[in-house]
Design an enzyme around this catalytic site. Structure first.
Site, short mmCIF file in Angstrom:
data_model
loop_
_atom_site.label_atom_id
_atom_site.label_comp_id
_atom_site.label_asym_id
_atom_site.label_seq_id
_atom_site.Cartn_x
_atom_site.Cartn_y
_atom_site.Cartn_z
N ALA A 1 -13.15 -8.02 4.89
CA ALA A 1 -13.95 -7.85 6.11
C ALA A 1 -15.32 -8.52 5.95
O ALA A 1 -15.87 -9.09 6.90
CB ALA A 1 -14.12 -6.37 6.41
N LYS B 1 -2.32 -11.45 5.68
CA LYS B 1 -3.40 -12.17 6.37
C LYS B 1 -3.70 -13.56 5.81
O LYS B 1 -4.12 -14.45 6.55
CB LYS B 1 -4.68 -11.32 6.36
CG LYS B 1 -4.66 -10.15 7.32
CD LYS B 1 -5.97 -9.40 7.23
CE LYS B 1 -6.20 -8.55 8.44
NZ LYS B 1 -7.59 -8.11 8.53
N ALA C 1 -17.92 -7.19 -0.52
CA ALA C 1 -17.48 -8.60 -0.51
C ALA C 1 -15.96 -8.68 -0.44
O ALA C 1 -15.35 -9.55 -1.04
CB ALA C 1 -18.01 -9.31 -1.75
#
Ligand code: NAP
Length: 290
Positions: A140, A73, A137
């Site tokens: 997402a 990602k 944290a």
């Protein structure tokens, strides 16, 4: 009606490593069938070292775009020609669009999925109306906090077991994010209007997230990103106290909507039947919560 075989099928897919766990093929293939789209959505296991070559090959093969999942990602941003503001701020992309000129746009649709999931159930919800608490944290959380701020939250209280990660997240998102110590969770919840669990606590195989929801406003909106189980222990307790609740499955579906619409020229519907299908037909809690 069968798709016309003389028309070239539209192609999209998801890359990750591993990829078997991904729910995206099940979802996109359901929509392709439902709307009789002449297209395919393919799961592909891709090693980090092959990321750039794979994307080039997919463009060559005529793919319209892909979803991107763990561990690619963040690295995927380096292959994109254009990065949307939200993907850039979050520092990660989950959706790529391959433009007709061969250029790549990277987007992050998690925040869109998060807010659409809320608005679909509570259209009048407004994060401006009171303090917001976000627990966790990780990846997402960044999309969630960014979206809450974009939707007008004036303050987000952020708590994470590893405080340094919360501090790092707050530094990228600005001074409306206040980092609170993990042990002070009860104080942080006092007067909260919206509470979001972005940790994996409550997920099957993980410990529960035990929150004292007695002192939040009544009713508050309690949101869980976890969708397995659909109704986590936290949501169950919140409901018993009369709070409004939102589970995680809708976020998963809405974040996929933008990619599908763009790649296959068809805006899919997100309804209770789809949620039931995604959770498996034996999950009787689906209808109760959505
Ligand atoms: P991640 O980057 O690995 O972050 C995990 C988070 O959970 C971190 O804040 C971590 O805290 C916390 N955590 C893990 N174990 C904990 C424990 N025992 N006690 C306290 N905190 C703990 O994962 P992610 O990608 O952000 O995903 C987090 C959750 O959101 C997962 O359940 C995932 O399935 C869900 N999710 C749902 C959607 C959806 O569409 N509904 C989308 C994305 C993610 P530390 O930093 O201290 O380790």
């Amino acid at each position: 009606m069968k798709p016309n075989p003389s028309i070239k099928p539209m192609l999209a897919g998801v890359i990750g490593n591993p990829i078997l766990h991904s729910k995206s093929p099940k979802l996109h293939n359901f929509w392709l069938q439902k709307y009789n789209v002449n297209g395919y959505y393919i799961p592909m296991q891709v090693e980090p070292k092959n990321l750039s070559k794979t994307v080039d090959s997919l463009i060559l093969l005529g793919f319209r775009g892909i979803n991107v999942t763990i561990p690619h990602k963040t690295a995927i941003l380096s292959v994109a020609h254009t990065i949307t503001d939200r993907a850039s701020i979050i520092g990660a992309a989950n959706t790529l669009y391959f433009n007709s000129d061969g250029k790549i746009t990277a987007d992050n649709t998690d925040g869109y999925g998060f807010k659409q999931n809320i608005y679909s159930k509570f259209p009048s919800w407004n994060p401006k109306n009171g303090p917001v608490v976000v627990i966790g944290a990780g990846g997402a959380a960044k999309a969630v906090v960014h979206t809450l701020l974009s939707e007008g939250a004036s303050k987000v209280k952020l708590l994470n077991r590893t405080k340094s990660k919360a501090i790092a997240l707050a530094e990228t998102l600005g001074n409306k994010v206040e980092v609170i110590d993990w042990y002070a969770i009860e104080d942080a919840l006092r007067g909260a209007h919206t509470v979001v669990n972005t940790t994996c606590l409550g997920m099957v195989g993980q410990p529960k997230l035990n929150l004292n929801l007695q002192n939040v406003v009544a009713p508050a909106l309690i949101i869980d990103l976890v969708y397995n189980p659909l109704e986590t222990d936290m949501l169950k307790k919140a409901k018993e106290l009369g709070h409004n609740t939102v589970d995680g499955i809708g976020m998963l579906l809405y974040q996929a909507e933008l990619g599908f619409t763009n790649w296959f020229n068809c805006k899919p519907e997100i309804d209770v039947d789809l949620k039931k299908f995604m959770m498996g037909s034996d999950n009787s809690s689906v209808q109760k919560t959505n």
